[in-house]
Scaffold this active site. Sequence first.
Site, PDB file in Angstrom:
ATOM      1  N   SER A   8      80.634 -36.740  97.540  1.00 14.09           N
ATOM      2  CA  SER A   8      79.250 -36.773  98.027  1.00 14.09           C
ATOM      3  C   SER A   8      79.139 -36.647  99.546  1.00 14.09           C
ATOM      4  CB  SER A   8      78.554 -38.054  97.568  1.00 14.09           C
ATOM      5  OG  SER A   8      79.230 -39.198  98.068  1.00 14.09           O
ATOM      6  N   GLY A  45      80.096 -38.283  93.506  1.00  9.47           N
ATOM      7  CA  GLY A  45      80.815 -39.131  92.565  1.00  9.47           C
ATOM      8  C   GLY A  45      82.233 -38.719  92.253  1.00  9.47           C
ATOM      9  N   ASN A  73      85.487 -42.551  96.600  1.00  6.09           N
ATOM     10  CA  ASN A  73      85.087 -43.055  95.281  1.00  6.09           C
ATOM     11  C   ASN A  73      86.238 -43.765  94.579  1.00  6.09           C
ATOM     12  OD1 ASN A  73      82.288 -42.262  95.201  1.00  6.09           O
ATOM     13  ND2 ASN A  73      83.026 -40.164  95.113  1.00  6.09           N
ATOM     14  N   ASP A 154      72.207 -46.706 102.650  1.00  9.10           N
ATOM     15  CA  ASP A 154      73.267 -47.186 101.763  1.00  9.10           C
ATOM     16  C   ASP A 154      74.556 -47.536 102.513  1.00  9.10           C
ATOM     17  OD1 ASP A 154      74.477 -44.698 102.283  1.00  9.10           O
ATOM     18  OD2 ASP A 154      74.212 -43.941 100.250  1.00  9.10           O
ATOM     19  N   HIS A 157      76.642 -42.848 103.218  1.00 11.71           N
ATOM     20  CA  HIS A 157      76.425 -41.423 103.443  1.00 11.71           C
ATOM     21  C   HIS A 157      75.759 -41.159 104.799  1.00 11.71           C
ATOM     22  CE1 HIS A 157      76.578 -41.942  99.026  1.00 11.71           C
ATOM     23  NE2 HIS A 157      77.356 -40.870  99.131  1.00 11.71           N
TER      24      HIS A 157
END
Length: 183
Positions: A8, A45, A73, A154, A157
């Site tokens: 991502s 993901g 991840n 978040d 990112h």
Amino acid sequence: MIVCFGDSLTAGHGVAAGQTYPDYLQRNLDGRGYTYHVVNQGIDGNTTKDGVDRVKDVLALHPQIVVVEFGGNDGLRGLPISVTRQNLDQIVSTLQGAGIKVVLAGITLPPNYGPDYIQQFNETYTLLARKYKVPLIPFLFKNVYGVPGSMQEDGIHATEKGNQQVAINVLQAITLLLRKSLN
């Protein structure tokens, strides 16, 4: 062709079309007179295992350079570091074996994962870069993480502003691998 191959962070999770770091990398290259086409092969993901499964798709594009950005991840899921290393090793060795220049982009984890796990996780990138003698971006989010306006809420990112800096970080790492067209 330059392929940005990752999860991502490469795909540009949470930013508008045209605001990913590969988009800004393309603009930076164009502005400096390079004729490379940048292809974004980031998927939200994805783990290193997904990267192993998708490396054939990257090979089919016949790129000159691939920026490999995986692992976040894996770490966030607490996967064994040995598995992450093995998968990244396979990705890098497969690309190099096809004559493709590789740049490895490192990432780190939030402090709540514990200093031992984080240290071993971070060493993964250094060890592989050394083993395969490839350029390393030790921390993809250098001058991004902790910089106001550069990270999404978040905390994982990059924002549009952050992706502009990530593109600069990547450009600095790949500059020695680039060749200007002679036309």
